[in-house]
Enzyme design. Structure first.
Site, PDB file in Angstrom:
ATOM      1  N   GLU A 429      61.336 -18.062   2.621  1.00 23.76           N
ATOM      2  CA  GLU A 429      62.179 -18.399   1.485  1.00 23.76           C
ATOM      3  C   GLU A 429      61.674 -17.684   0.231  1.00 23.76           C
ATOM      4  O   GLU A 429      60.531 -17.869  -0.170  1.00 23.76           O
ATOM      5  CB  GLU A 429      62.111 -19.922   1.309  1.00 23.76           C
ATOM      6  N   ASP A 502      59.402 -23.692   1.811  1.00 24.02           N
ATOM      7  CA  ASP A 502      58.572 -24.609   1.024  1.00 24.02           C
ATOM      8  C   ASP A 502      58.785 -26.035   1.507  1.00 24.02           C
ATOM      9  O   ASP A 502      59.848 -26.377   2.025  1.00 24.02           O
ATOM     10  CB  ASP A 502      58.968 -24.537  -0.459  1.00 24.02           C
ATOM     11  N   ASP A 504      59.634 -28.616   0.048  1.00 23.92           N
ATOM     12  CA  ASP A 504      60.339 -29.424  -0.960  1.00 23.92           C
ATOM     13  C   ASP A 504      61.820 -29.518  -0.583  1.00 23.92           C
ATOM     14  O   ASP A 504      62.228 -29.036   0.472  1.00 23.92           O
ATOM     15  CB  ASP A 504      60.157 -28.806  -2.353  1.00 23.92           C
ATOM     16  N   ASP A 506      64.498 -28.072  -1.744  1.00 28.90           N
ATOM     17  CA  ASP A 506      65.161 -26.779  -1.579  1.00 28.90           C
ATOM     18  C   ASP A 506      64.814 -26.156  -0.231  1.00 28.90           C
ATOM     19  O   ASP A 506      65.668 -25.633   0.468  1.00 28.90           O
ATOM     20  CB  ASP A 506      64.695 -25.817  -2.683  1.00 28.90           C
TER      21      ASP A 506
END
Ligand code: 1YM
Length: 639
Positions: A429, A502, A504, A506
């Site tokens: 990403e 990641d 998180d 997103d």
């Protein structure tokens, strides 16, 4: 049905003692994990379901008790309470002797025994205690067991009964099923499926393990049609739900099907109400009939012109949802494959093929407008398939357009070796993480593809849309096995395709979009075990001695630092923040990383979840990943 049928106590076969079960539980129930624990539930529940299938009773109640025990009740005839030839009571024999079962007369479809039934005694063997209450012959009788099958209180009459039925409560031995508990969701999903298949059945499930009681009731008058409606509820339909049923050569066929505007096929089959996850002769017969029928219809009505090639099978199944349920008498039953999940019975192919062909041919003639809409869809699929094939052939022959090649080398950092048996592709990403990954990789066999733009949500996208999306187009070219019905693992350039995002929201979103894409357009990549998710750490804790540790979950981190002082902690917010060396050690190097292999546990559930959840908020999506993609840590990786 056989209302006068009488149970013959002497027909019970005595095979083995329970000791063997306790010594090697895995041999009897597969495993001693969560799956094994639920196997105990299915054993008891299936006895109740058999009773209902055979025409007695209509309701099953399941209660998850606060103490970890499970109660299952039905309103069938009740387990017979007479004396067995051995001198023991019949219930004692049923619950203490392996493979004890009634005489299942001809015409009865034995559900549990056919595929996975090992008998209620196995459940008893693996339980701390078991309590059986039987309502039959105007009496309430009770028998209790302890310590894995010892009789605690022999069968005795405890009251008078106005109704009939059986109530079994058992406490699994949690020393065997360590850290496991019953899952309300798992029980509900399985029982909902049973309710779809047996329109007479009502199932009530209660979770009393929390202060707040959770309850579900399942009952579907219109069975398989309701099943298809449920699967398709978030999709746009392009035909009504069609029902097909018939009986030939002793085999009974029930099918419900519907076309939607999606691009995937969902065919789920059952035999005697047990799922056949690996298909078999009935599915082959169904597909053969559909392909033949729609090709004929398209020719007869001038939709396919003389110069046009035929629809391929996959064209005729794009957007198709179908549930197939067969009742096959025991003497014709044949199952194949390692897990016996594939129907072998050769007769089933022709029977299903003929019944589907005749029924649907008639239906199409009667519903021209619907037929036209379905045909248009198939024409679209045929065109897209031919375009995809052309693109794949070009890629394979090295004819990738100059422009495409240029943009690919712009993005992909390929491995040096061209060994598709060991090469790995990291899909990363963002460009900054991509930079770290490029430095951290082993350049010999690891490649890195940073994603820059947004990945298209492919839940409602066509193959053409996927091609037009730059990120997906690049991905398709990198992986190299084609896409859609043309996809073939034989041609892929990598042994492992690894999603590295990641930790998180997103990252989770991108992970979902990618999983959806792979699920929709490269399913064999998942089925054949080539898709993985990387697990970057969340924390690095450094002690005064300079010793440091990485932690991948909040819980592990908290547990470790509890009671410690004098340490420094670094919380990684994204891959881009990590230096190449820690990224290599924690996430990319096979010797030290944790990889998660994505596999589809239950295709139908995954299908339902993907279609419901893509495009919704993050939470349910996380839940979907947790529940439906089986994250098994890959610990045997060697290179
Ligand atoms: C909550 C679990 O086990 N119900 C149940 C079990 C049996 C019968 C009815 C039954 C079967 C037959 C005849 C037969 C079983 N009986 C036996 C055995 N619910 C639950 N309900 N009469 C009653 O199959 O012929 C095993 S299971 F062996 F005793 F017949």
């Amino acid at each position: 049905m056989a209302a006068t049928k009488k149970y013959d106590a002497s027909s019970i076969k005595i095979l083995e003692g329970l000791e063997a079960v306790r010594k090697r539980p895995g041999m009897y129930i597969g495993s001693t994990d969560k799956k094994g624990l639920h196997h105990l539930a299915w054993e008891i529940i299936d006895n109740g379901i058999d009773e209902i299938i055979n025409g007695y009773g209509n309701t099953i109640k399941i209660i998850m008790n606060k103490d970890g025990s499970l109660t299952v009740a039905d309103n069938g005839r009740g387990v017979p309470i007479g004396k067995h030839a051995s001198g023991k009571s019949t219930p004692e024999v049923v619950y203490t002797i392996l493979h004890a079962g009634g005489k299942f007369e001809e015409g009865n479809y034995k559900v549990s025994g056919g595929l996975h039934g090992v008998g209620a005694s196995v459940v008893n063997a693996l339980s701390d205690w078991m309590d059986v209450i039987i309502y039959t012959d105007g009496k309430i009788s009770e028998i209790k067991f302890k310590n894995g099958g010892e009789v605690d209180k022999p069968l005795k009459t405890v009251g008078t009964a106005k109704h009939t039925g059986t109530i079994v409560t058992f406490m699994p031995n949690y020393n065997i099923f360590k850290n496991c508990k019953f899952s309300f969701t798992t029980l509900c999903e399985r029982m909902q499926e049973s309710a779809f298949l047996l329109p007479r059945l009502t199932v009530e499930i209660e979770d009393r393990t929390d202060d707040e009681i959770n309850k579900e009731v399942y009952h579907y008058e219109d069975g398989l049609s309701a099943f298809v409606r449920y699967i398709n509820e978030d999709k746009k339909e392009i035909s009504n739900i069609m029902s097909v049923s018939g009986n030939k050569g002793g085999i009974n066929v029930d099918i419900a099907l519907q076309y939607t505007d999606t691009y995937n096929e969902t065919i789920e089959s059952f035999v005697n109400n047990v799922k056949t996850p690996d298909g078999g002769s009935h599915e082959v017969g169904f597909k053969t009939a559909i392909t033949k029928l729609f090709n004929e219809y398209a020719r007869d009505n001038g939709i396919l012109k003389q110069k046009d090639s035929n629809f391929e099978g996959s064209d005729t199944r794009e957007g198709l949802t179908a549930i197939i349920n067969l009742q096959i008498p025991e003497e014709l039953l044949q199952f194949e494959g390692q897990t016996k999940g594939k129907l072998g019975t050769p007769e089933a192919k022709k029977v299903v093929e003929d019944i589907v062909y005749d029924n649907l041919k008639f239906y199409l003639q009667e519903h021209k407008a619907e037929a036209t809409k379905v045909m248009e869809k198939m024409m679209g699929s045929r065109v897209a398939r031919e375009a995809a094939r052309k693109a794949r052939d070009e890629a394979r022959l090295g004819k990738t357009k100059k422009k495409d090649q240029a943009s690919l080398s712009d993005k992909l950092t390929p491995p040096q070796a061209r060994n598709s048996k060991i090469n790995e592709l990291f899909i990363v990403e963002g460009t900054s993480a991509g930079g770290s990954a490029k430095q951290a990789r082993d350049r010999k066999y690891q490649g890195v593809l940073p994603l820059r733009g947004k990945v298209l949500n492919t839940e409602k996208a066509s193959l053409a849309d996927a091609y037009k999306n730059e990120e997906l187009n690049t991905l398709i070219h990198c992986i190299g096995g084609g896409v859609g019905s043309e996809f073939d693992c034989k041609d892929i350039n990598y042994d492992k395709v690894i999603i590295m995002t990641d930790a998180d929201d997103d990252g989770c979103h991108i992970q979902c979009l990618l999983l959806t894409f792979f699920y929709r357009f490269m399913k064999p990549l998942i089925e054949e075990g080539h898709l993985y998710i990387a697990m970057p750490p969340l924390f690095k804790v450094t002690l005064p001695s300079k010793e440091f540790h990485y932690f991948y979950t909040n819980e592990d981190y908290k547990e470790y630092v509890q009671g410690k002082s004098n340490y420094t902690v670094q919380r990684y917010k994204g891959l881009g923040e990590m230096n190449p060396e820690p990224l290599r050690v924690t996430t990319m190097d096979p010797k030290t990383r944790n990889l998660i292999k994505v596999n589809i546990n239950d295709a139908l559930l995954a299908e339902k979840r993907v279609s419901v959840l893509m495009g919704d908020s993050v939470e349910p999506r996380k839940e979907w990943i947790n529940e439906n993609v089986d994250f098994s840590l890959e610990d045997d990786f060697k290179i």
